[in-house]
Design a protein around this motif. Sequence first.
Motif, PDB file in Angstrom:
ATOM      1  N   ARG A 280      28.264 105.838  55.213  1.00 39.71           N
ATOM      2  CA  ARG A 280      27.380 105.804  56.370  1.00 39.71           C
ATOM      3  C   ARG A 280      25.977 106.232  55.975  1.00 39.71           C
ATOM      4  O   ARG A 280      25.171 106.612  56.809  1.00 39.71           O
ATOM      5  CB  ARG A 280      27.929 106.675  57.484  1.00 39.71           C
ATOM      6  CG  ARG A 280      27.923 108.146  57.153  1.00 39.71           C
ATOM      7  CD  ARG A 280      28.397 108.960  58.325  1.00 39.71           C
ATOM      8  NE  ARG A 280      28.429 110.358  57.933  1.00 39.71           N
ATOM      9  CZ  ARG A 280      29.272 111.225  58.421  1.00 39.71           C
ATOM     10  NH1 ARG A 280      30.157 110.866  59.294  1.00 39.71           N
ATOM     11  NH2 ARG A 280      29.243 112.475  58.039  1.00 39.71           N
ATOM     12  N   GLY A 281      25.704 106.156  54.666  1.00 40.40           N
ATOM     13  CA  GLY A 281      24.346 106.374  54.193  1.00 40.40           C
ATOM     14  C   GLY A 281      23.950 107.820  54.106  1.00 40.40           C
ATOM     15  O   GLY A 281      22.777 108.155  54.085  1.00 40.40           O
ATOM     16  N   GLY A 282      24.916 108.738  54.035  1.00 40.59           N
ATOM     17  CA  GLY A 282      24.528 110.137  53.915  1.00 40.59           C
ATOM     18  C   GLY A 282      25.661 110.973  53.394  1.00 40.59           C
ATOM     19  O   GLY A 282      26.802 110.528  53.361  1.00 40.59           O
ATOM     20  N   VAL A 283      25.358 112.191  52.980  1.00 33.46           N
ATOM     21  CA  VAL A 283      26.375 113.129  52.541  1.00 33.46           C
ATOM     22  C   VAL A 283      26.902 113.809  53.811  1.00 33.46           C
ATOM     23  O   VAL A 283      26.597 113.381  54.906  1.00 33.46           O
ATOM     24  CB  VAL A 283      25.764 114.136  51.540  1.00 33.46           C
ATOM     25  CG1 VAL A 283      26.847 114.992  50.913  1.00 33.46           C
ATOM     26  CG2 VAL A 283      25.023 113.388  50.468  1.00 33.46           C
ATOM     27  N   ARG A 284      27.641 114.867  53.683  1.00 36.24           N
ATOM     28  CA  ARG A 284      28.124 115.688  54.789  1.00 36.24           C
ATOM     29  C   ARG A 284      29.111 114.995  55.702  1.00 36.24           C
ATOM     30  O   ARG A 284      28.870 113.912  56.203  1.00 36.24           O
ATOM     31  CB  ARG A 284      26.950 116.205  55.634  1.00 36.24           C
ATOM     32  CG  ARG A 284      27.398 117.255  56.625  1.00 36.24           C
ATOM     33  CD  ARG A 284      26.187 117.977  57.161  1.00 36.24           C
ATOM     34  NE  ARG A 284      25.461 118.598  56.047  1.00 36.24           N
ATOM     35  CZ  ARG A 284      24.388 119.372  56.250  1.00 36.24           C
ATOM     36  NH1 ARG A 284      23.948 119.617  57.426  1.00 36.24           N
ATOM     37  NH2 ARG A 284      23.779 119.907  55.232  1.00 36.24           N
TER      38      ARG A 284
ATOM     39  N   PHE B 113      15.607 111.169  55.732  1.00 39.67           N
ATOM     40  CA  PHE B 113      16.537 111.874  54.857  1.00 39.67           C
ATOM     41  C   PHE B 113      17.952 111.365  55.169  1.00 39.67           C
ATOM     42  O   PHE B 113      18.473 111.622  56.255  1.00 39.67           O
ATOM     43  CB  PHE B 113      16.432 113.385  55.069  1.00 39.67           C
ATOM     44  CG  PHE B 113      15.029 113.911  54.898  1.00 39.67           C
ATOM     45  CD1 PHE B 113      14.258 113.510  53.818  1.00 39.67           C
ATOM     46  CD2 PHE B 113      14.479 114.798  55.810  1.00 39.67           C
ATOM     47  CE1 PHE B 113      12.958 113.981  53.647  1.00 39.67           C
ATOM     48  CE2 PHE B 113      13.181 115.272  55.647  1.00 39.67           C
ATOM     49  CZ  PHE B 113      12.424 114.859  54.566  1.00 39.67           C
ATOM     50  N   PRO B 114      18.583 110.639  54.234  1.00 36.87           N
ATOM     51  CA  PRO B 114      19.845 109.956  54.563  1.00 36.87           C
ATOM     52  C   PRO B 114      21.014 110.903  54.802  1.00 36.87           C
ATOM     53  O   PRO B 114      22.001 110.511  55.408  1.00 36.87           O
ATOM     54  CB  PRO B 114      20.111 109.079  53.327  1.00 36.87           C
ATOM     55  CG  PRO B 114      19.341 109.721  52.233  1.00 36.87           C
ATOM     56  CD  PRO B 114      18.153 110.363  52.863  1.00 36.87           C
ATOM     57  N   HIS B 115      20.906 112.144  54.320  1.00 36.46           N
ATOM     58  CA  HIS B 115      22.026 113.084  54.463  1.00 36.46           C
ATOM     59  C   HIS B 115      21.939 113.869  55.765  1.00 36.46           C
ATOM     60  O   HIS B 115      22.777 114.733  56.009  1.00 36.46           O
ATOM     61  CB  HIS B 115      22.069 114.030  53.270  1.00 36.46           C
ATOM     62  CG  HIS B 115      20.811 114.840  53.088  1.00 36.46           C
ATOM     63  ND1 HIS B 115      19.592 114.252  52.897  1.00 36.46           N
ATOM     64  CD2 HIS B 115      20.593 116.164  53.099  1.00 36.46           C
ATOM     65  CE1 HIS B 115      18.676 115.196  52.775  1.00 36.46           C
ATOM     66  NE2 HIS B 115      19.250 116.361  52.896  1.00 36.46           N
ATOM     67  N   LEU B 116      20.931 113.577  56.594  1.00 35.57           N
ATOM     68  CA  LEU B 116      20.769 114.291  57.859  1.00 35.57           C
ATOM     69  C   LEU B 116      20.802 113.296  59.015  1.00 35.57           C
ATOM     70  O   LEU B 116      20.347 112.161  58.868  1.00 35.57           O
ATOM     71  CB  LEU B 116      19.431 115.048  57.877  1.00 35.57           C
ATOM     72  CG  LEU B 116      19.213 116.110  56.796  1.00 35.57           C
ATOM     73  CD1 LEU B 116      17.807 116.679  56.898  1.00 35.57           C
ATOM     74  CD2 LEU B 116      20.244 117.219  56.899  1.00 35.57           C
ATOM     75  N   TYR B 157      23.444 108.904  61.634  1.00 39.34           N
ATOM     76  CA  TYR B 157      22.794 109.008  60.329  1.00 39.34           C
ATOM     77  C   TYR B 157      21.893 107.787  60.143  1.00 39.34           C
ATOM     78  O   TYR B 157      22.169 106.718  60.712  1.00 39.34           O
ATOM     79  CB  TYR B 157      23.841 109.075  59.217  1.00 39.34           C
ATOM     80  CG  TYR B 157      24.537 110.406  59.150  1.00 39.34           C
ATOM     81  CD1 TYR B 157      24.035 111.425  58.326  1.00 39.34           C
ATOM     82  CD2 TYR B 157      25.656 110.679  59.917  1.00 39.34           C
ATOM     83  CE1 TYR B 157      24.651 112.658  58.268  1.00 39.34           C
ATOM     84  CE2 TYR B 157      26.278 111.918  59.867  1.00 39.34           C
ATOM     85  CZ  TYR B 157      25.776 112.901  59.040  1.00 39.34           C
ATOM     86  OH  TYR B 157      26.372 114.127  58.992  1.00 39.34           O
ATOM     87  N   PRO B 158      20.817 107.924  59.329  1.00 37.60           N
ATOM     88  CA  PRO B 158      19.905 106.793  59.125  1.00 37.60           C
ATOM     89  C   PRO B 158      20.623 105.511  58.732  1.00 37.60           C
ATOM     90  O   PRO B 158      20.251 104.428  59.193  1.00 37.60           O
ATOM     91  CB  PRO B 158      18.999 107.290  57.997  1.00 37.60           C
ATOM     92  CG  PRO B 158      18.951 108.759  58.198  1.00 37.60           C
ATOM     93  CD  PRO B 158      20.325 109.148  58.669  1.00 37.60           C
ATOM     94  N   GLY B 159      21.678 105.629  57.911  1.00 39.59           N
ATOM     95  CA  GLY B 159      22.417 104.442  57.476  1.00 39.59           C
ATOM     96  C   GLY B 159      23.094 103.691  58.618  1.00 39.59           C
ATOM     97  O   GLY B 159      23.485 102.547  58.463  1.00 39.59           O
ATOM     98  N   GLN B 160      23.238 104.373  59.771  1.00 39.82           N
ATOM     99  CA  GLN B 160      23.881 103.733  60.930  1.00 39.82           C
ATOM    100  C   GLN B 160      22.851 103.122  61.879  1.00 39.82           C
ATOM    101  O   GLN B 160      23.223 102.646  62.943  1.00 39.82           O
ATOM    102  CB  GLN B 160      24.712 104.769  61.693  1.00 39.82           C
ATOM    103  CG  GLN B 160      25.822 105.388  60.850  1.00 39.82           C
ATOM    104  CD  GLN B 160      26.425 106.610  61.489  1.00 39.82           C
ATOM    105  OE1 GLN B 160      25.701 107.429  62.052  1.00 39.82           O
ATOM    106  NE2 GLN B 160      27.725 106.762  61.402  1.00 39.82           N
TER     107      GLN B 160
END
Lengths: 284, 264
Positions: A280-284, B113-116, B157-160
């Motif tokens: 989904r494009g991120g960690v966590r 920031f893709p992880h946030l 998340y940004p990827g979504q």
Amino acid sequence: MTSDTETVRVVPVRHYGRWLTALLVVGLTVLFVRALLDSPNLEPGTVREYLFKDYVLDGVVTTLWLTLLAMVLGTVGGVVLAVMRLSANPVLRGVSWGFIWVFRGTPLLVQIIFFGFLGALIPRLTLTVPFTGTVLFDKPTSVVVTGTVAAVLALSLNEMAYAAEVIRGGILAVDAGQTEAAAALGMSPALTLRRVVLPQAMRVIIPPMGNETITMLKSTALVSIIAGRDLMTAVQTVYQNNYKVIPLLVVAAIWYLALVSLLSAGQWLIERRFGRGFARGGVR
Amino acid sequence: MTVTDVTTRTATRPMVRAEGVTKRYGPVEVLKGIDLTVAPGEVTCLLGPSGSGKSTFLRCINHLERIDGGQLWVDGELVGYRRHGDKLYELKAREVARRRRDIGMVFQRFNLFPHLTALANVIEAPVRVLGTPRERARAEAARLLERVGLADKAGNYPGQLSGGQQQRVAIARALAMHPKLMLFDEPTSALDPELVGDVLDVMKGLAADGMTMVVVTHEMGFAREVADNVAFLDGGVVVESGTPAEVLGAPKHERTRAFLDKVL
């Protein structure tokens, strides 16, 4: 063109070659395993006898915490070295490069023996307050750097050099736009590293660090050369007395294989977790 | 040039003032002396062919690029330097970061920031840089996300998110720092055509609220409709500047005319 009501039987290709090779490989494997098991020196009874002996279990525990401590210290030091290596300060860059050059460029076994005999190079460890002559600490090196301490030193310093390169790779894999976006928001370089770069670098760092941990578990066997009290040391001590070399090596191999399997399972779980973040494009 | 005209006309301190700004990458001189003034509350669009130096100049304004010559002020303060007597002292990283707080920037490729999550992206800088209490930052971030039409995407998340949604989150993230100046570096160039409108609408709303904006763009319609001033750059200099009607409607220079013929 066939009409669509007509049913036709499909005949798959027959892989006679595959059957033949499979049969050959199975046969050879059976012969090899039987040759092993038929050897009178394997002594399965002896293996069973020593597998859960308390000093063998002590060795397993030592091997485990040695691995853990070396990996923790190695990772922390690796982050510092990686950041130094990417620093704008040429002295920090140079020192980090030199450290990695030495510890990656010499065999781990040499480093372990070197730290084991550190007392021969530096007989006493002394710490004084500069310009006052007040002695804070003064002891013979051999008392401070015991076999265990030497083992931890050698393994973690060596790991730092490798971890530094893995972590540096992870940091470089983070898009430069991320640092720019953080900078444009007024974030300081240190804050950017901690909150933006490292969390994203983790995805790239985790899989090779899993491999590093597995390698480290097996590398701890080398500290038996300086009596590091690990699993290999325990096994060696036994077979040097009773000469049952093969059964005891099998005992060690069974334990290492079991521990590595456990670590592999752990690595798989962690990677799946980070892979989910990636999807989904991120960690966590 | 128009420097003196604009300052006397508005009679206030310009938000951005550039005098003879030069920048080179090795042997290539990218900026060959840029003069430009942006008054508070104004929207300035920088137009020009790729390689004309418009993005580089924009990045100089918040010191993402260091200028090699000339002088550049933001709200009366020199960018990247402190003047003491007749000497210029280069600012420390921490001081540069401090000045950037007041300048929002939106990038062509969003750089979220893709992880946030979207919300975490917006509150990151207010909480970590300004020390805003988390609850207050969250409440404000929710308002900002609503303003850009993404109240329901706070947890994504940004990827979504689609490109247009990501860019609007990026605008909200920049606004969360309460900037006095917003820089836009081709904010719609990486978007699918049908998503461009949403982003431009948000930017029009900002302009209507009186935000000072410098926008590098290829959207001629936006420049014509929203900009107070348009500067056409080519070969590292400002070829022509003025109101959209002057520059886009009746270009004086051959190069401006040739460029407009191609894009319009």
